[in-house]
Design a protein around this motif. Sequence first.
Motif: not given
Length: 447
Positions: A323-345
């Motif tokens: 999630a982009f911040k704690p206490d939500t399930d929102d993943i819009r423009d999530s920094p965490a997922l952006d970093v994850s995708v960069q690492l996978a790439a």
Amino acid sequence: MKISVIGCGYLGAVHAAALASMGHDVVGIDTDPEKAGHLSRGFAPFFEPGLEDLLAEGRSTGRLVFSTEMDLVADADVHFLCVGTPQSKTSDTADLTYLEAATREVALRARAGAVVVGKSTVPVGTVERVRGWLGRTDLELAWNPEFLRQGTAVKDSLVPDRLVYGVEEGAGAEATVRALDEVYAPLLHAGVARIVCGFATAELIKSAANAYLATKLSYINAMAQLCDAAGADVTQLSAAMGLDPRIGQRYLAAGLGFGGGCLPKDIRSFRAQARELGVESVDAWMGLVDSVNVDQRGRVVGIAAELCGGSVAGRRVAVLGAAFKPDTDDIRDSPALDVSVQLAAAGAEVVVTDPKAIDNAWMRYPQLRFEPTAADAVEGAEVVLLLTEWAEYRALDPHQLALTVARPAIVDARNVLDADAWRAAGWDFRGLGTGDGVRSAGAVRAG
């Protein structure tokens, strides 16, 4: 009062439930039958602490109804427009398609004398377009910007910092203000501040506030880069700065940066508005704020690569948080997922965990692997990244976690862990701007 809320996403669902709890009869309208059905049964279609309790209260009293049928709004005294205004797919400006559609639907059904109130975040000048979409002179118009934060949206609705009414000077202004005062009577009685202003000011307030918060976050992240270069500690720096009452501690925590469905798109829309109005300084300023924020993500990728000897290719990386911040399930423009995708790439085997956001993320990111718990995610990992500061990740036992990883190396990209405790447990520990010797991280290639 009888109130309709058009659009039942994060803003609309919470707003509708809050208004019902204040004693109004509220109908929430959404074009998505599944979402409306969930809300009608008392279930939130997204995670927001306290919302389901509020929905249950509204359902039990009969004051809160959700539907897809627009005809149900016909007898409402006040209509709130709460639809999304996402960033356009072709520019930095806001996409007002949903707002136009909602406005035209209300115009077809609203009774004469009703008040139409915009709550969506919009570019300055949008109210005039809304007036055109309404096409009626027998409806009053107001703009009442929202200031909700995901994770605390219920509290922000029931105990807000302020109420802003944007109204047009003239004969109808007094009646419009009276109607909004009746809507928010319990809040005004409790002493919540009320500001009455013109349309343009009301339209700018939310974007200006978000731009300022984004500026504080990007500023302290820029200071984190400076601290890494100088061997200083940004956590101590920000603590000392925050004691100055002119500055304050809030939004002065260095880390991975901001994301979500509001701040990123709002500052880009704000920048586009500045360009259109010829205010080059705001355009350039917001561009720098956005750039610093995005740069933090690349820095974390670089640190992970450094910990893996210069490349993450073929390495297993565990990511705590989606999630982009704690206490939500929102993943819009999530920094965490952006970093994850960069690492996978870059060739890493990336395993992501999150307490609430996995269901939203796993189908959208097939290049990533998802696990339900931190223990499952870190098993066999060569580096662990804490990217969303959920309370349960802050409470992890470094000694216990060290038993399951392939190598005890961790990047605390939110600067929330006790570095000394983790190092004492044998971990190679890195923060952002904390003097951990990561000055070269920005120059290290991810793959």
